[in-house]
Design an enzyme around this catalytic site. Structure first.
Site, PDB file in Angstrom:
ATOM      1  N   CYS B 201       0.772  -1.210  -0.156  1.00  0.00           N
ATOM      2  CA  CYS B 201      -0.031  -0.034   0.185  1.00  0.00           C
ATOM      3  C   CYS B 201       0.892   1.392   0.174  1.00  0.00           C
ATOM      4  CB  CYS B 201      -1.073   0.143   1.087  1.00  0.00           C
ATOM      5  SG  CYS B 201      -2.321   0.659   0.892  1.00  0.00           S
ATOM      6  N   CYS B 352      16.029   3.524  -1.839  1.00  0.00           N
ATOM      7  CA  CYS B 352      14.803   3.665  -2.218  1.00  0.00           C
ATOM      8  C   CYS B 352      14.003   4.401  -0.838  1.00  0.00           C
ATOM      9  CB  CYS B 352      14.184   2.620  -2.704  1.00  0.00           C
ATOM     10  SG  CYS B 352      13.663   1.409  -1.331  1.00  0.00           S
TER      11      CYS B 352
END
Ligand SMILES: [Zn+2]
Lengths: 92, 394
Positions: B201, B352
């Site tokens: 999500c 990231c």
């Protein structure tokens, strides 16, 4: 047969960011092959290593699940819509 | 017995509506589809909500406002700043509080006449049947596959309807499973995707209004089931595409081979759903296991002393705009085609947001023959926590 193929949000990044595409095919299997030949990154999302459609991805011809038709051999006719509907779990 | 004007109407269990309740629910009462009888059905209904997040927010608000007599809420999370964009039950001042506590206060404020039971716990195979037993309808607003299969199986085993909704970015799905003894979640999807094949999500994102729409559909279906009115969304899978603003409906059939509701059932009790979803072990040993790592502090030390390091940011361009470490941006998906832009003789640190995508990048580069490549442990989030708090977290 000229048909329309609906691509779900989750798979659009692997299909040139398109939400649907028009193609020619006689069966569901042919349509999916044609799709994955153009967008090879999609293949691992749709098929297992031994070439079966993944069990968390459902394919519909119009509103019917191909598992209850003739699976990938399901014939299609002009104007049909094939939808790829993967399982999504978001809720928060 | 004559009905005297002014006395509240009585139900078969003796529950009546007070004068104040009659005013509160008047817009229901004046519709024949609800009326006094329907409102008393709502007052007697017991609904259990799994999850007090994006779907749970409109769901809880509408069910409380409608006068559902007993609302149960299961959640173990704490309100976080990133929730406020869509979880409209919560205020900014609720950040840091348990969700069930903040939700209970909000819903009790909206309707003090209902009973709200909160369960600050993770739903598990050990507690699900016990929790569900008291309730008539279960509403699934969770955010992960193991819990969705758990909710499904518990509902099938107990014969309770499961009002289902799920969302991803701009897209939603809704249906009513196991009503009455109709198709279940396993009939629709026999197995979950393996971890890693679908974005989480946090990586996937969600447009704030989307859970509002899907959660409101779940609230509507729940109320229809209670009132036994209209056509329930059972045997039909509703798909919603917010970008196209289009609803579609697909036929949902009961699978005769379903392992829990089919003709030859092989599941007669709750199982280990983490294992079923293939994520057992992954949590204990993160995907970064075996991938060479560098911690944010180590990286800072090396940069400060002037080491020649190539910072490779494998996020997406829109994430780079939120915050960055002045790295070179090559999104993970483009890495295979752009690998020739990298110099294998230099030391490379990939990062990231959280360290998951960059772990994949490091693995890919190592396989491609890069010897000196490391993953920034915990990503830009850990950098913000451990090195530079001025870097925003998202
Ligand atoms: Zn089933």
């Amino acid at each position: 047969m000229a048909i329309k193929l609906e691509i779900p949000t989750a798979l659009r990044p692997f299909a040139g960011k398109q939400s649907s595409l028009d193609l020619e095919a006689a069966t569901v299997g042919e349509a999916l092959k044609s799709l994955t030949n153009t967008y090879s990154d999609l293949r691992k999302h749709l098929y297992t290593d031994d070439g079966r459609i993944r069990s968390f991805v459902n394919i519909y011809v119009n509103d019917e699940d191909i598992r209850y038709l003739e699976k990938e051999n399901t014939p299609i006719k002009d104007g049909d819509t094939i939808s790829i509907v993967p399982s999504i779990a978001g809720g928060r | 017995m004559p009905i005297i004007t002014g006395t509240p109407a009585a139900s078969e269990t003796g529950r009546t509506l007070s004068k104040e309740e009659i005013a509160r629910y008047s817009r229901h009462l004046i519709m024949p589809e609800v009326g006094m009888e329907g409102q008393l059905k709502l007052a007697r209904a017991q609904v259990l909500m799994i999850g007090a997040g994006g779907l749970g927010a409109p769901l809880g608000l509408y069910l409380a406002a409608a006068g559902v007599g007993r609302l149960g809420i299961v959640d173990f999370d704490v309100v976080d700043f990133t929730n406020l964009q869509r979880q409209i039950t919560f205020s900014t001042s609720d950040v840091g509080r348990p969700k069930i506590q903040a939700a209970k206060e909000r819903l009790a404020g909206l309707n003090p006449g209902i009973r709200i039971d909160t369960y600050e716990t993770r739903l598990t195979s050990d507690n699900a049947l016990e929790l569900f037993r008291d309730y008539d309808i279960i509403v699934d607003g969770t955010d992960n596959f193991p819990t969705r299969y758990l909710v499904n199986d518990a509902c099938v085993l107990l014969g309770k309807p499961n009002v289902y909704g799920s969302i991803f970015r701009f897209e939603g799905q809704a249906t009513v499973f196991n009503y009455p003894a109709g198709p279940c979640y396993r009939c629709l999807y026999p197995e979950p995707p393996p971890p890693g094949l679908v974005p989480s999500c946090a990586e996937g994102g969600v447009l704030g209004v989307l859970p509002g729409i899907v959660g409101a559909i779940q609230a509507m279906e729940t109320i229809k089931l209670i009132l036994k009115t209209g056509e329930p969304l059972a045997g039909r899978l509703l798909l919603f595409d917010a970008l196209a603003m289009r609803f579609r409906e697909l036929r949902l059939r009961k699978n005769p081979a379903c392992p829990i509701c089919g003709e030859h059932r092989t599941i007669d009790k709750l199982i280990d759903y983490e294992e079923f979803c293939g994520i057992r072990g992954e949590e204990a040993a993160p995907v970064t296991n075996g991938i060479p790592e560098i911690t944010p502090r180590e990286l800072k030390t090396r940069l400060d002393r002037g080491d020649d390091l190539y910072i490779l940011d494998v996020r997406e361009p829109h994430e780079y705009q939120i915050c960055n470490l002045h790295g070179n941006l090559i999104p993970l998906g483009q890495l295979p085609n752009r690998v020739n832009e990298l110099d294998s003789s230099r030391e490379i640190v990939a990062h990231c947001r959280s360290g998951k995508r960059s772990a994949d990048a490091v693995e890919f580069l190592r396989k491609a023959g890069f010897q000196k490549v490391w993953n920034l442990k915990g990503g830009i989030l850990a950098w913000s926590d451990e090195v530079d708090p001025s870097v925003p977290k998202y």
